[in-house]
Scaffold this active site. Structure first.
Site, PDB file in Angstrom:
ATOM      1  N   HIS A  91      24.303  17.435 -49.042  1.00  0.00           N
ATOM      2  CA  HIS A  91      23.488  16.246 -49.268  1.00  0.00           C
ATOM      3  C   HIS A  91      24.313  14.965 -49.260  1.00  0.00           C
ATOM      4  O   HIS A  91      25.502  14.962 -49.540  1.00  0.00           O
ATOM      5  CB  HIS A  91      22.725  16.339 -50.605  1.00  0.00           C
ATOM      6  CG  HIS A  91      23.385  17.187 -51.637  1.00  0.00           C
ATOM      7  ND1 HIS A  91      22.734  18.195 -52.300  1.00  0.00           N
ATOM      8  CD2 HIS A  91      24.657  17.208 -52.095  1.00  0.00           C
ATOM      9  CE1 HIS A  91      23.565  18.794 -53.131  1.00  0.00           C
ATOM     10  NE2 HIS A  91      24.733  18.208 -53.021  1.00  0.00           N
ATOM     11  N   TYR A  93      27.919  11.466 -44.631  1.00  0.00           N
ATOM     12  CA  TYR A  93      28.032  11.037 -43.238  1.00  0.00           C
ATOM     13  C   TYR A  93      29.277  11.658 -42.637  1.00  0.00           C
ATOM     14  O   TYR A  93      30.399  11.451 -43.135  1.00  0.00           O
ATOM     15  CB  TYR A  93      28.119   9.512 -43.118  1.00  0.00           C
ATOM     16  CG  TYR A  93      28.446   9.076 -41.706  1.00  0.00           C
ATOM     17  CD1 TYR A  93      27.523   9.237 -40.680  1.00  0.00           C
ATOM     18  CD2 TYR A  93      29.699   8.550 -41.388  1.00  0.00           C
ATOM     19  CE1 TYR A  93      27.825   8.880 -39.379  1.00  0.00           C
ATOM     20  CE2 TYR A  93      30.011   8.184 -40.088  1.00  0.00           C
ATOM     21  CZ  TYR A  93      29.070   8.351 -39.087  1.00  0.00           C
ATOM     22  OH  TYR A  93      29.370   7.999 -37.799  1.00  0.00           O
ATOM     23  N   GLY A 102       0.804  -1.207   0.000  1.00  0.00           N
ATOM     24  CA  GLY A 102       0.000   0.000   0.000  1.00  0.00           C
ATOM     25  C   GLY A 102       0.841   1.263   0.000  1.00  0.00           C
ATOM     26  O   GLY A 102       2.049   1.238   0.258  1.00  0.00           O
ATOM     27  N   THR A 103       0.187   2.384  -0.286  1.00  0.00           N
ATOM     28  CA  THR A 103       0.905   3.651  -0.441  1.00  0.00           C
ATOM     29  C   THR A 103       1.467   4.184   0.877  1.00  0.00           C
ATOM     30  O   THR A 103       2.549   4.776   0.895  1.00  0.00           O
ATOM     31  CB  THR A 103      -0.026   4.696  -1.073  1.00  0.00           C
ATOM     32  OG1 THR A 103      -1.289   4.693  -0.387  1.00  0.00           O
ATOM     33  CG2 THR A 103      -0.273   4.383  -2.544  1.00  0.00           C
ATOM     34  N   SER A 116      37.109  14.926 -56.467  1.00  0.00           N
ATOM     35  CA  SER A 116      35.934  14.061 -56.413  1.00  0.00           C
ATOM     36  C   SER A 116      36.326  12.605 -56.586  1.00  0.00           C
ATOM     37  O   SER A 116      37.188  12.273 -57.404  1.00  0.00           O
ATOM     38  CB  SER A 116      34.945  14.453 -57.509  1.00  0.00           C
ATOM     39  OG  SER A 116      34.465  15.753 -57.305  1.00  0.00           O
ATOM     40  N   ARG A 136      42.612   8.584 -56.323  1.00  0.00           N
ATOM     41  CA  ARG A 136      41.821   7.681 -57.159  1.00  0.00           C
ATOM     42  C   ARG A 136      42.673   7.232 -58.333  1.00  0.00           C
ATOM     43  O   ARG A 136      43.686   7.856 -58.674  1.00  0.00           O
ATOM     44  CB  ARG A 136      40.563   8.392 -57.665  1.00  0.00           C
ATOM     45  CG  ARG A 136      40.865   9.542 -58.596  1.00  0.00           C
ATOM     46  CD  ARG A 136      39.625  10.334 -58.967  1.00  0.00           C
ATOM     47  NE  ARG A 136      39.955  11.373 -59.940  1.00  0.00           N
ATOM     48  CZ  ARG A 136      39.374  12.553 -60.003  1.00  0.00           C
ATOM     49  NH1 ARG A 136      38.444  12.869 -59.122  1.00  0.00           N
ATOM     50  NH2 ARG A 136      39.705  13.420 -60.935  1.00  0.00           N
ATOM     51  N   LYS A 142      27.168  12.726 -36.502  1.00  0.00           N
ATOM     52  CA  LYS A 142      27.266  12.151 -35.157  1.00  0.00           C
ATOM     53  C   LYS A 142      28.598  12.532 -34.537  1.00  0.00           C
ATOM     54  O   LYS A 142      29.653  12.372 -35.167  1.00  0.00           O
ATOM     55  CB  LYS A 142      27.151  10.622 -35.203  1.00  0.00           C
ATOM     56  CG  LYS A 142      27.249   9.962 -33.820  1.00  0.00           C
ATOM     57  CD  LYS A 142      27.377   8.451 -33.931  1.00  0.00           C
ATOM     58  CE  LYS A 142      28.751   8.031 -34.375  1.00  0.00           C
ATOM     59  NZ  LYS A 142      29.778   8.285 -33.327  1.00  0.00           N
ATOM     60  N   TYR A 164      35.339   4.073 -38.402  1.00  0.00           N
ATOM     61  CA  TYR A 164      35.323   2.847 -37.593  1.00  0.00           C
ATOM     62  C   TYR A 164      36.125   1.759 -38.290  1.00  0.00           C
ATOM     63  O   TYR A 164      35.866   1.423 -39.447  1.00  0.00           O
ATOM     64  CB  TYR A 164      33.870   2.403 -37.387  1.00  0.00           C
ATOM     65  CG  TYR A 164      33.692   1.208 -36.473  1.00  0.00           C
ATOM     66  CD1 TYR A 164      34.275   1.168 -35.211  1.00  0.00           C
ATOM     67  CD2 TYR A 164      32.920   0.124 -36.884  1.00  0.00           C
ATOM     68  CE1 TYR A 164      34.096   0.083 -34.375  1.00  0.00           C
ATOM     69  CE2 TYR A 164      32.726  -0.971 -36.050  1.00  0.00           C
ATOM     70  CZ  TYR A 164      33.315  -0.994 -34.796  1.00  0.00           C
ATOM     71  OH  TYR A 164      33.139  -2.076 -33.964  1.00  0.00           O
TER      72      TYR A 164
END
Length: 454
Positions: free
Chosen positions: A348, A351, A83-84, A408, A425, A336, A372
Site C-alpha cells: 500500500h 510509488y 468524393g469516395t 522505517s 534518519r 511505472k 527524478y
C-alpha cells in the site's frame, strides 16, 4: 483464396466538420486507440500484401497514426475531397500492378468484423464486384442497393434516388471489393454528373454492369456499419465497442464481476480465468495472464501481469510495469517502468518508478523511489528477499542488496550491501515532561494574542 494477394485501401481523408474538432475525425480515440486503428485491424485479418491509407485533412497526423499501427502502411494524400471514387483513385499509382483483390474500408467505420470481410471475398468467386450492405432500421439518407434477384443492379445515393428507390431498406455500407485492376479501371471511369458534383465509388457497380459483369451483395448486421460523424456518434461507438469487448472477455473465460463498469482498450488481452473487479479501466497495451486478479478501481496501461498476481484495489500500473507470478500490488500503489520479480509484495501507499525489485522482497507502506532529479530519471535496484521498511525514500540511483533491510522512515542515498541494515534518519531524542511544558507555553501565547486583539 490466397490472402497474400489482397490489397487494402482505407479512406481516411474526411475533415469531420461535425465533430467540431481540430483533430482529424479518424484519429478520435475509440477504445483508447485512434478510430483508424479499428478499421486497420479488421483489414489486417485478411493478411493484406499492401495497405494504402488515403489521408486528407490532417494528413501528417493521420500518416503518423497509420504507421504507428504498421510501419509498412503506405499513405497517399487526397488534396481535395471530391468524393469516395476520387479518394480511391489516389491509391491507383501505388496499386497499378497489384495482383489479386482490392478491399475498400473506411477509417470512420470501426466495427466491420473480419468474418464479414471473409464472406465478401468468398462471394468474389461468383461476382466481379461485391458490396457490403445491411438492412437499415431507419434507412434515412443512406445510399440504396437496387437488386435484381440475387444480383446487385446499382447503388443510388439518397440525393439522386427516386421516391420508389427511397423505400428500399437494403442500404450501402460503402465497403466494396473487386479484383484490384478492375476496381481501379472502373474508378477511372466514374464521373461526377450527380446532385453533389462528386465522384461516387458506388458508381462502379453500374459501370461493371455496363461491361456485362456481375455484382453481388454481402449482408451484415447494421451495427457493423456504424459510422462516426459527430461526438454523439463517437459516444455511441464507444458504448458499442465496450459492449463487444466485455462480451468477448466473458466468452473467453474471464470473470467480470460487474461487466458494465469495466472499460477495455482495443488491444487489451485477458487470459482465461483472470478475474476483474468493478470499475477497472484498461488503457492501451495491457496483458493480464490467466489466473491473475485485478481488483476494484484500478487503472492499467502499458503493463504485463503474470499468473497468480493480484492488483488493487485502487492501484495504478503505468507503461513499463512488469509483474511476475504471484506478485501482490495493493491499494494506492503506483508502478511505472518497473519490474517486480516473483512473489514481491507491495501492500500500500507506494510509488515504484524506474526500478527492479528482486523476488520475494517486501516493500513497506509509504516507500518511494525518488527517481527524478528535475532533469533525468534514475534507476533503483532492490535485490531478492530484501525488506524495505515503511516510509523509506530511495534516492536514485541507488542499489539495495539481496536480503538487506532499510529501517522505517529512512532516506537511502547510498548503496546498501547485501544482508546489511541501513538507517538513514535522525536519532530520536526523548525529553521527559517537555510535552506538558510546551502545551502550557502554547496556551499562554494564544491567550496573550486574544487580550491584544481590539
Amino acid at each position: 483464396m490466397d490472402r497474400a494477394t489482397v490489397s487494402l485501401i482505407v479512406l481516411a481523408a474526411g475533415q469531420g466538420t461535425r465533430m467540431n474538432s481540430d483533430l482529424p475525425k479518424v484519429l478520435h480515440p475509440l477504445g483508447a486507440a485512434p478510430m483508424l486503428h479499428h478499421a486497420l485491424r479488421a483489414g489486417q485479418s485478411l493478411e493484406p500484401e499492401r495497405v494504402v491509407v488515403v489521408a486528407g485533412h490532417g494528413a501528417e497526423a493521420v500518416a503518423k497514426a497509420a504507421r504507428a499501427f504498421d510501419e509498412s502502411i503506405e499513405v497517399v494524400v487526397q488534396a481535395e475531397q471530391l468524393g469516395t471514387a476520387h479518394a480511391v483513385a489516389q491509391a491507383a499509382p501505388l496499386l497499378a500492378d497489384a495482383p489479386g483483390e482490392a478491399v475498400v474500408l473506411y477509417g470512420d467505420t470501426p466495427f466491420i468484423r473480419p468474418e464479414t470481410l471473409e464472406r465478401m471475398l468468398d462471394l468474389r468467386s461468383r461476382h466481379a464486384v461485391v458490396v457490403l450492405g445491411f438492412e437499415a432500421t431507419d434507412p434515412g439518407r443512406y445510399g440504396r442497393l437496387v437488386t435484381r434477384g440475387e444480383e446487385l443492379d446499382r447503388i443510388v445515393e439518397w440525393k439522386d434516388a427516386t421516391d420508389e428507390e427511397r423505400t428500399i431498406s437494403l442500404c450501402n455500407s460503402g465497403v466494396i471489393c473487386a479484383e484490384a485492376g478492375l476496381l481501379l479501371a472502373l474508378v477511372s471511369e466514374v464521373g461526377n454528373a450527380n446532385a453533389a458534383g462528386e465522384y461516387y465509388l458506388t458508381d462502379v457497380v453500374a459501370l461493371a454492369r455496363v461491361r456485362g459483369l456481375s455484382a453481388g451483395v454481402a449482408i451484415c448486421d447494421e451495427a457493423e456499419t456504424l459510422g462516426v460523424n459527430t461526438r454523439a456518434q463517437l459516444a455511441e461507438a464507444e458504448a458499442e465497442f465496450q459492449k463487444r469487448a466485455r462480451a468477448a472477455a466473458l466468452e473467453d473465460g474471464v470473470t467480470l464481476t460487474a461487466p458494465d463498469t469495466v472499460f477495455f482498450a482495443l488491444d487489451t488481452f485477458l487470459g482465461r480465468d483472470a478475474i476483474v473487479g468493478p470499475n477497472v479501466v484498461f488503457g492501451p497495451g495491457v496483458t493480464v495472464e490467466s489466473g491473475a486478479e485485478i481488483r476494484a478501481f484500478c487503472h492499467l496501461e502499458g503493463c504485463h501481469i503474470s499468473r497468480g498476481a493480484t492488483v488493487g484495489p485502487f492501484a495504478r500500473l503505468r507503461p513499463g510495469a512488469e509483474l511476475a507470478e504471484d506478485v501482490h500490488v495493493g491499494n494506492f500503489v503506483e508502478i511505472k517502468n518497473a519490474v517486480l520479480d516473483e512473489g514481491v509484495k507491495v501492500g500500500h501507499l507506494t510509488y515504484l518508478g524506474d526500478a527492479h525489485v528482486g523476488e520475494h522482497t517486501n516493500i513497506g507502506a509509504g516507500t518511494v523511489t525518488c527517481n527524478y532529479d528535475g532533469v533525468m530519471k534514475h534507476r533503483t535496484e532492490i535485490g531478492a528477499h530484501a525488506f524495505i521498511g515503511s516510509d523509506t525514500m530511495l534516492v536514485a540511483p541507488v542499489t539495495v542488496g539481496a536480503r538487506a533491510m532499510t529501517a522505517s522512515g529512512s532516506v537511502i542515498t547510498e548503496n546498501v550491501p547485501a544482508e546489511a541494515l541501513a538507517l538513514g534518519r535522525a536519532r530520536q531524542v526523548t525529553k521527559p515532561g517537555m510535552a506538558t511544558r510546551l502545551m502550557e507555553m502554547f496556551r499562554a501565547a494564544k491567550a496573550a494574542k486574544k487580550k491584544e486583539a481590539p
